[in-house]
Design an enzyme around this catalytic site. Sequence first.
Site, PDB file in Angstrom:
ATOM      1  N   TYR A   3       0.825  -1.210   0.000  1.00 52.87           N
ATOM      2  CA  TYR A   3       0.000   0.000   0.000  1.00 52.87           C
ATOM      3  C   TYR A   3       0.865   1.268   0.000  1.00 52.87           C
ATOM      4  O   TYR A   3       0.668   2.153  -0.834  1.00 52.87           O
ATOM      5  CB  TYR A   3      -0.952  -0.030   1.196  1.00 52.87           C
ATOM      6  CG  TYR A   3      -2.191   0.827   1.026  1.00 52.87           C
ATOM      7  CD1 TYR A   3      -2.480   1.481  -0.169  1.00 52.87           C
ATOM      8  CD2 TYR A   3      -3.096   0.990   2.077  1.00 52.87           C
ATOM      9  CE1 TYR A   3      -3.613   2.254  -0.323  1.00 52.87           C
ATOM     10  CE2 TYR A   3      -4.241   1.762   1.938  1.00 52.87           C
ATOM     11  CZ  TYR A   3      -4.477   2.403   0.729  1.00 52.87           C
ATOM     12  OH  TYR A   3      -5.608   3.183   0.582  1.00 52.87           O
TER      13      TYR A   3
ATOM     14  N   GLU B 189       1.973   6.477  -7.027  1.00 55.20           N
ATOM     15  CA  GLU B 189       0.935   7.393  -7.498  1.00 55.20           C
ATOM     16  C   GLU B 189       1.370   8.845  -7.329  1.00 55.20           C
ATOM     17  O   GLU B 189       1.211   9.679  -8.242  1.00 55.20           O
ATOM     18  CB  GLU B 189      -0.363   7.145  -6.723  1.00 55.20           C
ATOM     19  CG  GLU B 189      -1.010   5.800  -7.034  1.00 55.20           C
ATOM     20  CD  GLU B 189      -2.182   5.499  -6.112  1.00 55.20           C
ATOM     21  OE1 GLU B 189      -2.783   6.465  -5.596  1.00 55.20           O
ATOM     22  OE2 GLU B 189      -2.499   4.310  -5.916  1.00 55.20           O
TER      23      GLU B 189
END
Length: 232
Positions: free
Chosen positions: A156, A163
Amino acid sequence: MANSAKVDALQKPSGIDYKKYYLFGYNLLQTIGWSAILFQFILYCVSPSNKSLYETVKCTLNVFQNAAVLEVLHAATGMVKSNPILTAFQVASRVIVVCAILLATYSARDSWGLPLALTAWSITEIIRYSNYTLNLINSVPYVLKYLRYTTFIVLYPVGITGELLCIWAAQEEVGKGFLYSIDLPNKYNFAFNYQHLLWFLMLLYIPLFPQLYLHMFSQRKKVLKSSKQKSS
């Protein structure tokens, strides 16, 4: 007796759970799709071609990442027991990166963010969707469930970093070329700065990431504890 038999036949359920078949097919296709993305990624790393990494995975990534929008509908309509708001946030961040960042700018495609995001996304989604698929037929092995609620601890943050790196690279390109922006004066008396929007998106990660991350930890504790109790 004949009339009673007819009534019983009408009252008996058909036995076909269309929702279950649909969800099984959806999750199975997503498992296959993300496996294909991971395979393309590995193949690119092992044997680079004239194509860039983005061009290698572009079509597959766009199809299967955008298909995740359906998960928001699944949650909102009660087809699955998920929080629609949390689901929307999780899906939106990736769809934005794929459609509004990677499709819109060249610099994001060449940043280190793309391989980081692809690594985290593909491994996570293969585990997650295969877990959902097998859960629909009550055949999830404990090891898969354990991976589902453990690998996110590393993947994660890796995905979020990827991103953010993509968005950062994009905002630099957008700022230099004033891309997709509208300046005043104009006949509509409306101004829009795409770079400022990308800055705002990056800032949103500050409050949202900890909430989603901690939510996964609470889910991990609940699911793995339940699995241990059942096995004992």
